[in-house]
Design an enzyme around this catalytic site. Structure first.
Site, PDB file in Angstrom:
ATOM      1  N   CYS A   1     -87.366  42.966 -73.846  1.00  0.00           N
ATOM      2  CA  CYS A   1     -88.726  42.947 -73.294  1.00  0.00           C
ATOM      3  C   CYS A   1     -89.754  42.601 -74.365  1.00  0.00           C
ATOM      4  O   CYS A   1     -90.782  41.978 -74.080  1.00  0.00           O
ATOM      5  CB  CYS A   1     -89.058  44.297 -72.677  1.00  0.00           C
ATOM      6  SG  CYS A   1     -88.088  44.686 -71.212  1.00  0.00           S
TER       7      CYS A   1
ATOM      8  N   GLU B   1     -91.562  45.303 -67.595  1.00  0.00           N
ATOM      9  CA  GLU B   1     -92.494  44.545 -68.424  1.00  0.00           C
ATOM     10  C   GLU B   1     -92.415  43.047 -68.112  1.00  0.00           C
ATOM     11  O   GLU B   1     -93.445  42.369 -67.995  1.00  0.00           O
ATOM     12  CB  GLU B   1     -92.204  44.785 -69.908  1.00  0.00           C
ATOM     13  CG  GLU B   1     -92.378  46.238 -70.340  1.00  0.00           C
ATOM     14  CD  GLU B   1     -91.095  47.056 -70.231  1.00  0.00           C
ATOM     15  OE1 GLU B   1     -90.979  48.053 -70.961  1.00  0.00           O
ATOM     16  OE2 GLU B   1     -90.218  46.693 -69.405  1.00  0.00           O
TER      17      GLU B   1
END
Length: 399
Positions: free
Chosen positions: A105, A73
């Site tokens: 993330c 991500e």
């Protein structure tokens, strides 16, 4: 959870349109392709790929290359830059919300101003397991989960198995003739050690090496070590990395001068033995660089203890390469999750080495059903493809 219902179209007017679902599936499929780029490299983490999309255009892509490095991500958002604001992020697994070797993330997704996250599955890791989705929803980000769930689970089946059992996902790999033999009897004058007898084609052996590279550890028995003196390294240019090499050696007969111990740069060597094995020889093996581990008090190494120890070492995927007694032991105890059999178009005869050794259950078994409590077994589903002149039969045993 609401985001799971939205993904499956159960929220009435709020559910995504058919066109949106089709686009979501397309971008998630790309995320799965990107995740595969980390195959064999991410242990103990799962393989994850991410795509950032805005107005139907891909503006960022990324995958998780290795534990300790940025997650997919973060890489996709960095690739997208400022254009990620109000965009949609696609990922095959729930983003983490905890501080590990890398920052959460979810923090990066929220900072980027992403408006929507589409994922295949929840991450079963107790540190995640819904917390990532909850953090995103609390920040006002729409979350949809559930598309391509089966594909995503299959991709990371070793990771899901490991988190559910604490043990590695076990794949048995073997090359066999049509009459179920894995090695021809040695001819008179043939070298006794270090000259493997290839049954399968060069293309099949290349595929077998790639299979080894997709696992975290490879395991053989002492018979293979004494007969072939293998390196058990990963000689796949696409996956040049060390791999843990395990040997089942109840009586500690592994030669300290074997090629594995002369190539520790290719990965650590762990030798599993019984508690009655000679301590003097164990010291010699440790001096040569091996780690020796007692696993069981009987005449044979306890495979359950071996798998538990490998699990503690965060081995997610184990490749068992034999020989016949080792393969038979794993099969007869129901410890195999996948079978990869390369079938060569040849017959080797009754004097050749059988695919499943007769001593699979160890000494003292008086009845066939006692010797092989999990046999016979069938493959629930399987595929058959041609590799060179051979067939590769791959499937999972029925439970």
């Amino acid at each position: 959870m609401s985001h799971e219902r939205a993904a499956s179209g159960e929220q009435g007017d709020c559910s995504p349109s058919d066109a949106t679902i089709a686009d979501d599936a397309r971008f998630l499929a790309l995320a799965l392709e990107l995740a595969l780029l980390g195959q064999g490299q991410t242990r103990p983490n799962p393989m994850v790929g991410s795509v950032v999309v805005r107005n139907g255009e891909i503006i960022g892509k990324g995958h998780h290359p290795k534990a300790g490095q940025d997650h997919a991500e973060n890489r996709a958002l960095a690739d997208a830059g400022g254009a990620a604001r109000a965009a949609t992020l696609y990922t095959n697994l729930e983003p983490c919300a905890h501080q590990g070797r890398t920052p959460p993330c979810t923090d990066a997704i929220i900072r980027a101003g992403t408006k929507r996250v589409v994922a295949c599955l929840r991450d079963p890791d107790p540190r995640v397991n819904g917390k990532g989705f909850a953090a995103l929803e609390e920040a006002g980000i729409e979350v949809n989960v559930g598309l391509l769930a089966e594909e995503a689970r299959k991709l990371n089946e070793a990771y899901f198995h490991y988190l559910g059992t604490g043990r590695p996902f076990v794949t048995v790999k073997a090359g066999s003739s049509l009459d179920g033999r894995i090695a021809a009897p040695r001819r008179e004058g043939q070298a006794a050690v270090g000259s493997p007898q290839w049954i399968t084609s060069p293309q099949a052996r290349e595929e077998a090496m790639r299979l080894r590279g997709r696992n975290d550890a490879v395991l053989v028995g002492i018979g293979t070590v004494l007969e072939d003196d293998p390196l058990l390294s990963v000689r796949d240019p696409a996956s040049p990395r060390p791999i843990l090499r395990a040997v089942l050696d109840s009586g500690l007969r592994t030669p300290p001068a074997c090629r594995m111990l002369g190539s520790l740069q290719e990965g650590p060597v762990v030798i599993y033995h019984t508690q009655g094995a000679a301590t003097q020889h164990a010291a010699a093996l440790r001096a040569a660089g091996a780690e020796t581990v007692a696993a069981g008090k009987g005449a044979h190494v306890d495979l359950d203890l071996v798998l538990e120890d490998l699990g503690r070492r965060e081995i997610l995927a184990l490749l068992v390469e034999g020989g016949g007694e080792v393969i038979g032991s794993f099969l007869s105890r129901g410890l195999v999750d996948r079978i990869c059999l390369f079938l060569a178009p040849s017959f080797l005869g009754a004097r050749a080495v059988p695919l499943v050794g007769s001593a699979a259950a160890g000494p003292g078994a008086r009845k066939e059903e006692e010797a092989h409590p999990e046999l016979p077994l069938r493959l629930d589903s399987f595929t058959v493809i041609r590799v060179g002149s051979d067939l590769l039969i791959e499937g999972s045993p029925s439970r």
